[in-house]
Write an enzyme that holds these catalytic residues in place. Structure first.
Site, PDB file in Angstrom:
ATOM      1  N   LEU A 120       0.870  -1.173   0.000  1.00  0.00           N
ATOM      2  CA  LEU A 120       0.000   0.000   0.000  1.00  0.00           C
ATOM      3  C   LEU A 120       0.908   1.224   0.000  1.00  0.00           C
ATOM      4  CD1 LEU A 120      -2.660  -1.008   2.685  1.00  0.00           C
ATOM      5  CD2 LEU A 120      -2.946  -0.984   0.213  1.00  0.00           C
ATOM      6  N   ASP A 121       0.571   2.225  -0.789  1.00  0.00           N
ATOM      7  CA  ASP A 121       1.375   3.445  -0.839  1.00  0.00           C
ATOM      8  C   ASP A 121       1.479   4.065   0.548  1.00  0.00           C
ATOM      9  OD1 ASP A 121       1.655   3.167  -3.565  1.00  0.00           O
ATOM     10  OD2 ASP A 121       0.081   4.610  -4.047  1.00  0.00           O
ATOM     11  N   ARG A 122       2.524   4.838   0.746  1.00  0.00           N
ATOM     12  CA  ARG A 122       2.787   5.456   2.045  1.00  0.00           C
ATOM     13  C   ARG A 122       1.571   6.239   2.563  1.00  0.00           C
ATOM     14  NH1 ARG A 122       7.874   8.758   4.264  1.00  0.00           N
ATOM     15  NH2 ARG A 122       6.810   9.555   6.091  1.00  0.00           N
ATOM     16  N   GLY A 123       0.937   7.013   1.715  1.00  0.00           N
ATOM     17  CA  GLY A 123      -0.185   7.830   2.150  1.00  0.00           C
ATOM     18  C   GLY A 123      -1.498   7.083   2.278  1.00  0.00           C
ATOM     19  N   THR A 124      -1.512   5.798   1.927  1.00  0.00           N
ATOM     20  CA  THR A 124      -2.741   5.000   1.935  1.00  0.00           C
ATOM     21  C   THR A 124      -2.841   4.190   3.216  1.00  0.00           C
ATOM     22  OG1 THR A 124      -2.653   4.819  -0.468  1.00  0.00           O
ATOM     23  CG2 THR A 124      -4.022   3.215   0.690  1.00  0.00           C
TER      24      THR A 124
END
Length: 149
Positions: free
Chosen positions: A59-63
């Protein structure tokens, strides 16, 4: 910059998998030796009794969301095969300003630049369907269902 106020936590664990709640602002794993620890390193340090884990998706860092890691070779092969066969169903919820309609679909080619997914004409196909969940105060909540990319 996303400020992380919610610590990661284990949602489920058995002999084959561990399922984690990943808050925003934390990488799935450390992207470089000089970067802050990711969730993989955080978990390995706090639960040293775990066998070596396999990161089966990211999962992306901001997700924020649910992250699955494998604990056994059998689970790793099975889950990897399910992702490759696209039998895993993913659902994300997002909030945006304004209204894009009740149902929206997008197909855009994605590639990687500086460790982030970006639109690239020669990138890999990426298709996502969005379904409106709720609207209030000029905000719209959508469920996003990525099928590729």
């Amino acid at each position: 910059m996303v400020v992380n106020l919610i610590p990661p936590c284990v949602l489920y664990e058995d002999d084959d998998v561990i399922v984690l709640a990943k808050p925003p602002g934390i990488n799935t794993h450390r992207p470089s030796p000089y970067a802050p620890q990711g969730l993989y390193e955080w978990l390995s340090m706090r639960l040293p009794q775990l066998p070596p884990l396999s990161i089966l998706h990211r999962l992306d860092r901001g997700t924020s969301g649910v992250l699955l890691m494998g604990k056994s070779k059998v689970a790793n092969r099975s889950i990897t095969a399910q992702f490759q066969a696209r039998t895993v169903r993913k659902r994300y919820v997002l909030v945006t300003q304004g209204d894009a309609g009740d149902q929206v679909e997008t197909s855009q080619p994605l590639g990687w630049a500086r460790g982030r997914a970006v639109l690239q004409p020669d990138g890999n196909p990426a298709h996502t369907r969005f379904q409106l969940i709720k609207q209030a105060n000029n905000l719209s909540w959508y469920a996003a269902f990525p099928t590729t990319g």
